[in-house]
Enzyme design. Structure first.
Site, PDB file in Angstrom:
ATOM      1  N   GLY A 171       0.822  -1.211   0.000  1.00 32.17           N
ATOM      2  CA  GLY A 171       0.000   0.000   0.000  1.00 32.17           C
ATOM      3  C   GLY A 171       0.850   1.253   0.000  1.00 32.17           C
ATOM      4  O   GLY A 171       1.771   1.414  -0.798  1.00 32.17           O
ATOM      5  N   GLY A 172       0.521   2.157   0.928  1.00 29.76           N
ATOM      6  CA  GLY A 172       1.221   3.435   0.998  1.00 29.76           C
ATOM      7  C   GLY A 172       2.717   3.282   1.212  1.00 29.76           C
ATOM      8  O   GLY A 172       3.498   4.165   0.845  1.00 29.76           O
ATOM      9  N   GLY A 406      19.079   8.482 -34.612  1.00 31.21           N
ATOM     10  CA  GLY A 406      18.562   9.235 -33.474  1.00 31.21           C
ATOM     11  C   GLY A 406      19.325   8.898 -32.206  1.00 31.21           C
ATOM     12  O   GLY A 406      19.535   9.760 -31.338  1.00 31.21           O
ATOM     13  N   ALA A 407      19.778   7.653 -32.117  1.00 25.63           N
ATOM     14  CA  ALA A 407      20.507   7.239 -30.917  1.00 25.63           C
ATOM     15  C   ALA A 407      21.822   8.010 -30.790  1.00 25.63           C
ATOM     16  O   ALA A 407      22.287   8.283 -29.686  1.00 25.63           O
ATOM     17  CB  ALA A 407      20.753   5.738 -30.948  1.00 25.63           C
TER      18      ALA A 407
HETATM   19  C1  HXC Z   1      -2.282  -2.731  11.388  1.00 27.93           C
HETATM   20  C2  HXC Z   1      -1.001  -4.538  10.824  1.00 27.93           C
HETATM   21  C3  HXC Z   1      -0.981  -4.121   9.472  1.00 27.93           C
HETATM   22  C4  HXC Z   1      -1.676  -2.925   9.123  1.00 27.93           C
HETATM   23  C5  HXC Z   1       0.157  -5.915   9.628  1.00 27.93           C
HETATM   24  N1  HXC Z   1      -0.287  -5.662  10.852  1.00 27.93           N
HETATM   25  N2  HXC Z   1      -0.267  -5.002   8.761  1.00 27.93           N
HETATM   26  N3  HXC Z   1      -1.639  -3.847  11.761  1.00 27.93           N
HETATM   27  N4  HXC Z   1      -2.307  -2.279  10.133  1.00 27.93           N
HETATM   28  N5  HXC Z   1      -1.687  -2.444   7.899  1.00 27.93           N
HETATM   29  C6  HXC Z   1      -0.035  -6.437  12.089  1.00 27.93           C
HETATM   30  C7  HXC Z   1      -0.709  -7.770  12.113  1.00 27.93           C
HETATM   31  O1  HXC Z   1      -1.998  -7.650  12.611  1.00 27.93           O
HETATM   32  C8  HXC Z   1       0.199  -8.566  13.037  1.00 27.93           C
HETATM   33  O2  HXC Z   1      -0.085  -8.204  14.357  1.00 27.93           O
HETATM   34  C9  HXC Z   1       1.561  -8.023  12.728  1.00 27.93           C
HETATM   35  O3  HXC Z   1       1.340  -6.744  12.115  1.00 27.93           O
HETATM   36  C10 HXC Z   1       2.340  -8.888  11.761  1.00 27.93           C
HETATM   37  O4  HXC Z   1       1.530  -9.148  10.630  1.00 27.93           O
HETATM   38  P1  HXC Z   1       1.383 -10.620  10.008  1.00 27.93           P
HETATM   39  O5  HXC Z   1       0.252 -10.555   9.054  1.00 27.93           O
HETATM   40  O6  HXC Z   1       1.306 -11.611  11.122  1.00 27.93           O
HETATM   41  O7  HXC Z   1       2.765 -10.779   9.283  1.00 27.93           O
HETATM   42  P2  HXC Z   1       3.111 -11.445   7.883  1.00 27.93           P
HETATM   43  O8  HXC Z   1       2.439 -12.773   7.791  1.00 27.93           O
HETATM   44  O9  HXC Z   1       4.590 -11.388   7.756  1.00 27.93           O
HETATM   45  O10 HXC Z   1       2.421 -10.507   6.767  1.00 27.93           O
HETATM   46  C11 HXC Z   1       2.865  -9.184   6.635  1.00 27.93           C
HETATM   47  C12 HXC Z   1       1.942  -8.410   5.642  1.00 27.93           C
HETATM   48  C13 HXC Z   1       0.459  -8.612   6.119  1.00 27.93           C
HETATM   49  C14 HXC Z   1       2.114  -8.983   4.246  1.00 27.93           C
HETATM   50  C15 HXC Z   1       2.360  -6.980   5.654  1.00 27.93           C
HETATM   51  O11 HXC Z   1       0.374  -8.298   7.505  1.00 27.93           O
HETATM   52  C16 HXC Z   1      -0.486  -7.727   5.366  1.00 27.93           C
HETATM   53  O12 HXC Z   1      -0.922  -8.086   4.257  1.00 27.93           O
HETATM   54  N6  HXC Z   1      -0.861  -6.594   5.966  1.00 27.93           N
HETATM   55  C17 HXC Z   1      -1.802  -5.702   5.347  1.00 27.93           C
HETATM   56  C18 HXC Z   1      -1.175  -4.999   4.208  1.00 27.93           C
HETATM   57  C19 HXC Z   1      -2.108  -3.992   3.628  1.00 27.93           C
HETATM   58  O13 HXC Z   1      -3.038  -4.304   2.884  1.00 27.93           O
HETATM   59  N7  HXC Z   1      -1.969  -2.740   4.110  1.00 27.93           N
HETATM   60  C20 HXC Z   1      -2.977  -1.740   3.843  1.00 27.93           C
HETATM   61  C21 HXC Z   1      -2.389  -0.831   3.041  1.00 27.93           C
HETATM   62  S1  HXC Z   1      -3.469   0.388   2.531  1.00 27.93           S
HETATM   63  P3  HXC Z   1       0.235  -9.160  15.623  1.00 27.93           P
HETATM   64  O14 HXC Z   1      -0.382  -8.463  16.780  1.00 27.93           O
HETATM   65  O15 HXC Z   1      -0.409 -10.464  15.314  1.00 27.93           O
HETATM   66  O16 HXC Z   1       1.724  -9.247  15.725  1.00 27.93           O
HETATM   67  C22 HXC Z   1      -2.461   1.658   2.415  1.00 27.93           C
HETATM   68  C23 HXC Z   1      -3.057   2.835   1.820  1.00 27.93           C
HETATM   69  C24 HXC Z   1      -2.117   3.992   1.829  1.00 27.93           C
HETATM   70  O17 HXC Z   1      -1.358   1.586   2.809  1.00 27.93           O
HETATM   71  C25 HXC Z   1      -2.296   4.741   0.551  1.00 27.93           C
HETATM   72  C26 HXC Z   1      -1.416   5.924   0.485  1.00 27.93           C
HETATM   73  C27 HXC Z   1      -1.172   6.287  -0.965  1.00 27.93           C
END
Ligand code: HXC
Length: 519
Positions: A171-172, A406-407
């Site tokens: 994401g971000g 051109g290159a």
């Molecule tokens: C809050 C989060 C989190 C998030 C992970 N965690 N991502 N908490 N917000 N975005 C937490 C989990 O709940 C977990 O907590 C710990 O971090 C580790 O995550 P896991 O999933 O257990 O780890 P892993 O299996 O290694 O996977 C990592 C990951 C996955 C691939 C990053 O967590 C994931 O897909 N997260 C979401 C990614 C995502 O979609 N983000 C949203 C982005 S939207 P605990 O307590 O169990 O340790 C965005 C918009 C911005 O960013 C736009 C701006 C332009």
């Protein structure tokens, strides 16, 4: 509370902050082959140089039970330190705290170090390991990202910004690195994608693994999002140190210069033999670069992406230069969409940070065909043209062999304000190669000849005539488009003398809000 108790409280709080999300999550980070946020900083910076900011910052969210999950530092370690004695600001995302996800206060911490770095005029290095926006914080997290992006944009071209990707970045978390100058990914443990595999499957039905979607290999070879590929976290961090050694701290400074123990006037006889007799035979341009530069040290950028062009940093007489060179080893060094984009971005980086550009030319032309035209080669090729023409840093161009069409113009020719343009005697500077030229100019005569053998003889004769007349450096030299034809073995000395001559070059573009490069 007695003074000593207060001090003990501080010590205890510091120890708590240093534990991030706790021992268990640290162990899990290690089990994945990853280092923690603070361990990474230790490798990146000079010993004992790190001074941390905002260790006691915590998030402000109460919903989703977050009021019971408070971690000092809130998932990002920020501060400043030195690399080879030069100040840098750093933020290092801590995956052990909410997966390194970005909260409002976390974003404020990053913004603080970015603002400080801009005030002082020193680089910002981001160590990224984050699940993106902290879901529980909603739009405040999005706003936090936008605050960082805006600072990335304002800092672009003012201070170097380097991003290491050391874990999942979703994401971000990917857009801030994309706005910085260089991105370094670690193989097998780092990922970058706008949306993860699950979302991809839901939206498009496509089934991909994390590695296939945004792994370090993919971004270093196919997309070009990553400039460097490291084997592990340590190599990744040491690469930043190396990269920094070529860069000034800001756009008003000259790049660092070191003492050179490699003779500046050594004659490299091997270069006289480097170009194969057969003009279609490839060779490795990196072999040429390694002979020319100080101690054979060349730090290639984007080594595995658009391999038909080679870019990177090296030194001549101890001073940093950016090298852009066509690579005959891959697709004869032809310019295509990816090569043009890769080189254009590199040229613009060098120009922004006062790094002279040495261009080595051996290019048969632009890659023809619908694939390229539909992909917009006209616009992408124009990017490189634009970048060279806009650049005001010293530009030294050496034509080794082919420089066609051109290159030829694009690759830092005289009229694009090339300061010094030299050619080897093996250079071929013309509108096109003999085969194409004879087909165009002699097409009607060739078609009239019925006997196949006679036809081939005629073509061969006309190609020889064309080669004798045009496939050399002397036509361009006659017009002053080439300043001199030089013996290959003297090239190192000629480049060094040229760069010294140009050290105080002043060239200023007309005042404007900004240019409109064909993006
Ligand atoms: C809050 C989060 C989190 C998030 C992970 N965690 N991502 N908490 N917000 N975005 C937490 C989990 O709940 C977990 O907590 C710990 O971090 C580790 O995550 P896991 O999933 O257990 O780890 P892993 O299996 O290694 O996977 C990592 C990951 C996955 C691939 C990053 O967590 C994931 O897909 N997260 C979401 C990614 C995502 O979609 N983000 C949203 C982005 S939207 P605990 O307590 O169990 O340790 C965005 C918009 C911005 O960013 C736009 C701006 C332009």
């Amino acid at each position: 509370m007695a003074n000593q108790d207060k001090i003990n409280e501080l010590i205890q709080k510091r120890a708590e902050a240093k534990l991030g999300g706790g021992e268990k999550r640290i162990d899990s980070q290690h089990a994945k082959g990853k280092l923690t946020a603070r361990e990474r900083i230790d490798i990146l910076l000079d010993d004992n140089s790190f001074e941390e900011f905002d260790m006691f910052v915590t998030h402000r969210t109460k919903s989703f039970g977050l009021d019971k999950q408070i971690y000092l530092s809130d998932g990002v370690v920020t501060g400043h330190g030195t690399i080879d004695g030069r100040i840098v600001y750093v933020f290092s995302q801590d995956f052990t705290v909410f997966g390194g996800s970005l909260s409002e206060t976390y974003a404020l911490k990053i913004c603080k170090v970015m603002d400080m770095a801009m005030k002082i005029g020193v680089p910002v290095i981001g160590l990224n390991d984050s699940g993106g926006a902290r879901i529980q914080e909603g739009v405040r997290s999005l706003a936090g990202y936008a605050e960082i992006f805006q600072r990335n944009i304002m800092a672009s071209g003012v201070i170097p910004q380097i991003s290491s990707i050391l874990g999942p970045c979703a994401g971000g978390a990917v857009y801030s690195p994309a706005l910085t100058d260089f991105t370094i990914m670690t193989d097998q443990t780092s990922y970058m994608f706008v949306t993860g595999p699950k979302v991809v499957q839901t939206v498009t039905g496509e089934v991909v693994t994390t590695e296939q979607l945004g792994g370090a290999q993919i971004h270093s070879t196919k997309s070009g999002v990553s400039h460097f590929l490291a084997e592990n976290d340590e190599e990744n961090l040491l690469l930043i140190r190396k990269l920094m050694s070529y860069l000034p701290s800001n756009n008003l400074e000259e790049p660092p210069s070191i003492v050179c123990d490699d003779p500046i006037d050594r004659l490299d006889d091997i270069l006289n033999e480097m170009i194969p007799e057969n003009a279609n035979q490839p060779y490795d341009i990196v072999d040429v670069i390694s002979v020319l530069v100080d101690n054979g040290e060349f730090t290639e950028v984007h080594r595995n992406y658009a391999r038909n062009i080679c870019v990177g940093f090296a030194r001549f007489n101890g001073r940093s230069v950016g090298i852009v060179a066509n690579q005959p080893k891959y697709y004869a060094g032809v310019l295509d969409i990816e090569a043009s984009r890769k080189a254009a971005r590199f040229v613009r980086f060098c120009d922004a940070f006062n790094i002279p550009i040495v261009t080595l030319v051996d290019v048969p032309g632009f890659l023809p065909g619908t694939g390229q035209e539909y992909g917009g080669i006209i616009l992408h090729g124009a990017k490189l043209l634009f970048a060279y023409g806009e650049a005001t840093v010293p530009k030294v161009t050496i034509t080794l062999r082919k420089s066609y069409g051109g290159a030829h113009d694009v690759m830092s020719c005289k009229q694009l304000r090339g300061d010094l343009n030299y050619a080897w005697p093996t250079a071929e500077i013309a509108v096109m190669g003999a085969k194409g030229a004879v087909e165009v100019l002699e097409g009607s005569n060739i078609r009239k000849i019925e006997d196949a053998e006679e036809k081939q003889e005629y073509i061969d004769k006309k190609e020889d005539e064309y080669n004798d007349k045009f496939a050399n450096p002397y036509v361009a030299a006659k017009y002053g488009f080439i300043d001199d034809v030089i013996e290959p073995r003297n090239t190192r000395f000629r480049i060094i003398r040229g760069l010294e001559l140009l050290a105080n070059k002043k060239e200023v573009n007309p005042p404007k809000k900004h240019s409109n490069i064909p993006l």
